[in-house]
Design a protein around this motif. Structure first.
Motif, PDB file in Angstrom:
ATOM      1  N   ASN A  65      45.148  47.302  -5.133  1.00  0.00           N
ATOM      2  CA  ASN A  65      45.785  48.555  -5.506  1.00  0.00           C
ATOM      3  C   ASN A  65      44.768  49.685  -5.409  1.00  0.00           C
ATOM      4  OD1 ASN A  65      47.189  50.664  -6.648  1.00  0.00           O
ATOM      5  ND2 ASN A  65      47.927  49.500  -8.399  1.00  0.00           N
ATOM      6  N   ARG A  67      44.864  52.780  -5.240  1.00  0.00           N
ATOM      7  CA  ARG A  67      45.085  53.989  -6.055  1.00  0.00           C
ATOM      8  C   ARG A  67      44.552  53.817  -7.479  1.00  0.00           C
ATOM      9  NH1 ARG A  67      49.141  58.310  -5.583  1.00  0.00           N
ATOM     10  NH2 ARG A  67      49.438  59.148  -7.657  1.00  0.00           N
ATOM     11  N   ASP A  68      44.672  52.602  -8.027  1.00  0.00           N
ATOM     12  CA  ASP A  68      44.276  52.361  -9.411  1.00  0.00           C
ATOM     13  C   ASP A  68      42.974  51.585  -9.562  1.00  0.00           C
ATOM     14  OD1 ASP A  68      46.547  53.669 -10.340  1.00  0.00           O
ATOM     15  OD2 ASP A  68      47.739  51.834 -10.328  1.00  0.00           O
TER      16      ASP A  68
END
Length: 161
Positions: A65, A67-68
């Motif tokens: 992920n 983005r995170d």
């Protein structure tokens, strides 16, 4: 002897084109079957305008992920110790298949223990003279703790843009 062959392959993998753009998205690599299952970006960023110093990097986006997940900066130190050692032999998403060398291009395989499964990583060849980072001037090749830290800071500021 085997490490010399790996270095030759690495040069072929990333420098088969004599004109290297400042940023390049790599989708396939010789020795790896098919497309890369992760995002690999390579390139140069000028970190010292006055001395024309350019740092080379590999950026691999998190496979989980991006983005995170955290962004990590990997420095191997130097002089002369490229981050390619960390990328290909330690924490990167690809590794060389451990087979007897037969004169052909070594095969690459996925590293199931890659840190890129949980983090995006910038592998940075720094300071100047390390890996593929360079300066066009003798003065730019001189480094110390303060200069090194300042250039790494400039790199991170430019990457953020």
């Amino acid at each position: 002897m085997l490490k010399v062959h790996y270095l030759q392959v690495i040069l072929l993998l990333f420098y088969s084109n004599p004109v290297i753009p400042s940023t390049n998205i790599v989708k396939t690599l010789p020795g790896f079957s098919g497309s890369l299952p992760f995002k690999l970006q390579t390139g140069y960023i000028r970190v010292d305008e006055k001395e024309d110093v350019n740092y080379f990097y590999y950026f691999i986006e998190s496979e989980r992920n991006p983005r995170d997940n955290p962004l990590m900066l990997w420095l191997s130190g130097g002089p002369g110790c490229s981050v390619l050692s960390g990328l290909a032999f330690e924490i990167g998403p690809l590794k060389f298949k451990n087979v007897e060398y037969n004169g052909s291009l070594p095969a690459l395989e996925l590293n199931p223990y890659s840190w890129t499964k949980v983090a995006s990583i910038i592998f940075l060849d720094a300071p100047v003279g390390t890996g593929f980072s360079y300066s066009k001037s003798l003065e730019g090749s001189q480094t110390g703790d303060f200069v090194y830290a300042n250039r790494c800071h400039n790199f991170m500021r430019k990457v953020d843009k």
